[in-house]
Motif scaffolding. Structure first.
Motif, PDB file in Angstrom:
ATOM      1  N   PRO A  77      13.819  -8.925   0.404  1.00 17.58           N
ATOM      2  CA  PRO A  77      13.191  -8.122   1.449  1.00 17.58           C
ATOM      3  C   PRO A  77      11.696  -7.947   1.161  1.00 17.58           C
ATOM      4  N   MET A  78      11.011  -7.295   2.074  1.00 17.29           N
ATOM      5  CA  MET A  78       9.576  -7.066   1.873  1.00 17.29           C
ATOM      6  C   MET A  78       9.319  -6.356   0.545  1.00 17.29           C
ATOM      7  N   GLU A  79       8.142  -6.546   0.016  1.00 14.10           N
ATOM      8  CA  GLU A  79       7.767  -5.924  -1.251  1.00 14.10           C
ATOM      9  C   GLU A  79       7.161  -4.546  -0.987  1.00 14.10           C
ATOM     10  N   VAL A  80       7.874  -3.500  -1.400  1.00 11.82           N
ATOM     11  CA  VAL A  80       7.363  -2.141  -1.272  1.00 11.82           C
ATOM     12  C   VAL A  80       6.623  -1.832  -2.572  1.00 11.82           C
ATOM     13  N   ARG A  81       5.304  -1.811  -2.499  1.00 18.93           N
ATOM     14  CA  ARG A  81       4.509  -1.570  -3.702  1.00 18.93           C
ATOM     15  C   ARG A  81       4.479  -0.099  -4.076  1.00 18.93           C
ATOM     16  N   LEU A  82       4.673   0.773  -3.092  1.00 19.60           N
ATOM     17  CA  LEU A  82       4.769   2.202  -3.367  1.00 19.60           C
ATOM     18  C   LEU A  82       5.388   2.896  -2.173  1.00 19.60           C
ATOM     19  N   MET A  83       6.283   3.868  -2.456  1.00 18.43           N
ATOM     20  CA  MET A  83       6.742   4.792  -1.433  1.00 18.43           C
ATOM     21  C   MET A  83       6.135   6.146  -1.806  1.00 18.43           C
ATOM     22  N   ARG A  84       5.442   6.741  -0.842  1.00 19.43           N
ATOM     23  CA  ARG A  84       4.758   8.000  -1.089  1.00 19.43           C
ATOM     24  C   ARG A  84       5.247   9.056  -0.104  1.00 19.43           C
ATOM     25  N   VAL A  85       5.569  10.240  -0.638  1.00 21.71           N
ATOM     26  CA  VAL A  85       5.930  11.391   0.184  1.00 21.71           C
ATOM     27  C   VAL A  85       4.697  12.276   0.264  1.00 21.71           C
ATOM     28  N   ASP A  86       4.206  12.490   1.480  1.00 21.88           N
ATOM     29  CA  ASP A  86       3.015  13.321   1.665  1.00 21.88           C
ATOM     30  C   ASP A  86       3.058  13.869   3.076  1.00 21.88           C
ATOM     31  N   SER A  87       3.090  15.188   3.214  1.00 20.87           N
ATOM     32  CA  SER A  87       3.185  15.776   4.554  1.00 20.87           C
ATOM     33  C   SER A  87       1.947  15.473   5.391  1.00 20.87           C
ATOM     34  N   ARG A  88       0.857  15.044   4.749  1.00 25.46           N
ATOM     35  CA  ARG A  88      -0.358  14.681   5.487  1.00 25.46           C
ATOM     36  C   ARG A  88      -0.330  13.217   5.924  1.00 25.46           C
ATOM     37  N   LEU A  89       0.625  12.450   5.404  1.00 29.06           N
ATOM     38  CA  LEU A  89       0.753  11.022   5.684  1.00 29.06           C
ATOM     39  C   LEU A  89      -0.507  10.272   5.280  1.00 29.06           C
ATOM     40  N   LEU A 141      -4.634   8.963  15.557  1.00 27.15           N
ATOM     41  CA  LEU A 141      -5.430   9.501  14.437  1.00 27.15           C
ATOM     42  C   LEU A 141      -5.088   8.798  13.129  1.00 27.15           C
ATOM     43  N   ILE A 142      -3.824   8.537  12.905  1.00 26.80           N
ATOM     44  CA  ILE A 142      -3.410   7.851  11.681  1.00 26.80           C
ATOM     45  C   ILE A 142      -3.962   6.430  11.649  1.00 26.80           C
ATOM     46  N   LYS A 143      -3.871   5.732  12.760  1.00 26.24           N
ATOM     47  CA  LYS A 143      -4.389   4.360  12.789  1.00 26.24           C
ATOM     48  C   LYS A 143      -5.896   4.334  12.571  1.00 26.24           C
ATOM     49  N   GLN A 144      -6.612   5.368  13.042  1.00 25.58           N
ATOM     50  CA  GLN A 144      -8.059   5.435  12.838  1.00 25.58           C
ATOM     51  C   GLN A 144      -8.410   5.658  11.368  1.00 25.58           C
ATOM     52  N   ALA A 145      -7.489   6.216  10.587  1.00 21.82           N
ATOM     53  CA  ALA A 145      -7.739   6.470   9.164  1.00 21.82           C
ATOM     54  C   ALA A 145      -7.484   5.244   8.304  1.00 21.82           C
ATOM     55  N   SER A 146      -7.053   4.143   8.924  1.00 23.39           N
ATOM     56  CA  SER A 146      -6.691   2.973   8.123  1.00 23.39           C
ATOM     57  C   SER A 146      -7.924   2.310   7.521  1.00 23.39           C
ATOM     58  N   ARG A 149      11.449 -12.093   8.686  1.00 21.63           N
ATOM     59  CA  ARG A 149      10.103 -12.318   9.226  1.00 21.63           C
ATOM     60  C   ARG A 149       9.054 -11.451   8.543  1.00 21.63           C
ATOM     61  N   PHE A 150       9.481 -10.371   7.887  1.00 23.32           N
ATOM     62  CA  PHE A 150       8.541  -9.441   7.263  1.00 23.32           C
ATOM     63  C   PHE A 150       8.572  -9.514   5.731  1.00 23.32           C
ATOM     64  N   ASN A 151       9.239 -10.531   5.187  1.00 19.69           N
ATOM     65  CA  ASN A 151       9.386 -10.653   3.729  1.00 19.69           C
ATOM     66  C   ASN A 151       8.056 -10.774   2.997  1.00 19.69           C
ATOM     67  N   ASP A 152       7.016 -11.276   3.667  1.00 16.68           N
ATOM     68  CA  ASP A 152       5.743 -11.451   2.963  1.00 16.68           C
ATOM     69  C   ASP A 152       4.874 -10.194   2.981  1.00 16.68           C
ATOM     70  N   PHE A 153       5.345  -9.107   3.614  1.00 12.64           N
ATOM     71  CA  PHE A 153       4.579  -7.854   3.602  1.00 12.64           C
ATOM     72  C   PHE A 153       4.478  -7.321   2.177  1.00 12.64           C
ATOM     73  N   LYS A 154       3.298  -6.852   1.820  1.00 12.89           N
ATOM     74  CA  LYS A 154       3.076  -6.079   0.597  1.00 12.89           C
ATOM     75  C   LYS A 154       2.747  -4.680   1.086  1.00 12.89           C
ATOM     76  N   ALA A 155       3.751  -3.801   1.050  1.00 11.65           N
ATOM     77  CA  ALA A 155       3.682  -2.562   1.820  1.00 11.65           C
ATOM     78  C   ALA A 155       3.546  -1.303   0.978  1.00 11.65           C
ATOM     79  N   LEU A 156       2.803  -0.363   1.538  1.00 12.36           N
ATOM     80  CA  LEU A 156       2.779   1.021   1.102  1.00 12.36           C
ATOM     81  C   LEU A 156       3.530   1.776   2.188  1.00 12.36           C
ATOM     82  N   ILE A 157       4.631   2.439   1.828  1.00 13.39           N
ATOM     83  CA  ILE A 157       5.413   3.220   2.791  1.00 13.39           C
ATOM     84  C   ILE A 157       5.059   4.689   2.598  1.00 13.39           C
ATOM     85  N   LEU A 158       4.683   5.329   3.694  1.00 13.28           N
ATOM     86  CA  LEU A 158       4.370   6.759   3.684  1.00 13.28           C
ATOM     87  C   LEU A 158       5.408   7.499   4.508  1.00 13.28           C
TER      88      LEU A 158
END
Length: 178
Positions: A6-18, A52-57, A79-88
């Motif tokens: 599956p896609m590579e999850v480089r970090l899963m972060r819990v943050d109420s501010r996202l 607002l979140i997309k503008q912070a990217s 189709r998404f296996n090559d993603f190197k993802a940060l999950i918030l």
């Protein structure tokens, strides 16, 4: 990666501010991610927050705001296996749901969880309620390390140890990872 990974999850972060400045500039650069996946049912259906979140990217990194169940579908979609993802995610229950349903992570980073009158402060930026503690306990029991850091350069603190010292863990964990 091969077809079965599956896609590579480089970090899963819990943050109420996202997604905010520290996440965008620090974590994304240090982790060398090409996608930030903001996983939230509430935000996915709130066009103002989504904008607002997309503008912070950060430049060069695609940000997607998606509901929880869609995250589970794309995680296993080749189709998404090559993603190197940060999950918030906004809360530990969403992190638990993702891991329960097969998203592979060894560490969950906890940034900030907002305070309100039903929550107890456990650090200067993290407050929890009983459901949060239950979700963190479940994650810990699966062998997931619970890391407290605002940015990558901060010294890592063990959230499980903090919760235990505050007397919020009501039992011994079910595994050998204590």
């Amino acid at each position: 990666m091969n077809e079965g990974d599956p896609m590579e999850v480089r970090l899963m972060r819990v943050d109420s501010r996202l997604l905010h400045g520290q996440v965008a500039t620090n974590w994304a650069k240090v982790l060398k991610v090409d996608r930030i996946l903001v996983v939230s049912d509430q935000v996915a259906h709130d066009n103002i927050r989504k904008t607002l979140i997309k503008q912070a990217s950060p430049p060069g990194i695609k940000v997607h705001v998606i509901p929880l169940m869609k995250m589970l579908r794309i995680y296993f979609d080749p189709r998404f296996n090559d993603f190197k993802a940060l999950i918030l995610v906004e809360n530990p229950r969403d992190a638990q749901t993702l891991v329960e349903n097969g998203v592979q992570v060894k560490l969950v980073n906890v940034g900030a969880l907002s305070f309100n009158s039903s929550r107890q402060m456990v650090t200067d930026s993290i407050s929890v309620d009983q459901k949060d503690v239950e979700a963190f306990t479940w994650l810990h029991d699966q062998g997931v390390k619970l890391d407290i850091r605002k940015v990558s350069g901060d010294p890592s603190k063990d959230l499980w140890k903090v919760l235990t010292e505050k007397g919020l863990v009501k039992r011994e964990p079910n595994n050998i990872h204590a």
